[in-house]
Design a protein around this motif. Structure first.
Motif, PDB file in Angstrom:
ATOM      1  N   TYR A  99     -19.892  17.076  12.634  1.00 17.32           N
ATOM      2  CA  TYR A  99     -20.976  17.308  11.684  1.00 17.32           C
ATOM      3  C   TYR A  99     -20.965  18.767  11.246  1.00 17.32           C
ATOM      4  O   TYR A  99     -21.074  19.673  12.050  1.00 17.32           O
ATOM      5  CB  TYR A  99     -22.312  16.961  12.335  1.00 17.32           C
ATOM      6  N   ALA A 100     -20.789  18.995   9.964  1.00 13.70           N
ATOM      7  CA  ALA A 100     -20.653  20.371   9.483  1.00 13.70           C
ATOM      8  C   ALA A 100     -21.435  20.604   8.189  1.00 13.70           C
ATOM      9  O   ALA A 100     -20.977  21.305   7.305  1.00 13.70           O
ATOM     10  CB  ALA A 100     -19.181  20.701   9.261  1.00 13.70           C
ATOM     11  N   VAL A 101     -22.605  20.034   8.073  1.00 13.10           N
ATOM     12  CA  VAL A 101     -23.429  20.266   6.887  1.00 13.10           C
ATOM     13  C   VAL A 101     -24.246  21.525   7.132  1.00 13.10           C
ATOM     14  O   VAL A 101     -25.040  21.590   8.072  1.00 13.10           O
ATOM     15  CB  VAL A 101     -24.355  19.057   6.624  1.00 13.10           C
TER      16      VAL A 101
END
Length: 58
Positions: free
Chosen positions: A43-45
């Motif tokens: 997850y890299a938002v």
């Protein structure tokens, strides 16, 4: 019509049903844990993006 015992008359049903449901849920979660952990790590938002041109001069 049957005069045999009904399922609700089994005393252990109130204890066994929640334990069975918890065991099934735990087993499904444990089986899916490697995929869930991989997705969590990927997850890299970004939560906040700074516009450096709007920052105050030092």
């Amino acid at each position: 019509m049957s005069f045999g015992p009904a399922g609700s008359s089994i005393n252990a049903m109130s204890i066994a049903a929640p334990r069975l449901a918890a065991g099934v849920t735990k087993g499904l979660f444990a089986a899916d844990l490697p995929r869930l952990y991989r997705e969590l790590r990927a997850y890299a938002v970004p939560q906040v993006e700074l516009d450096r041109s709007r920052l105050a001069a030092e």
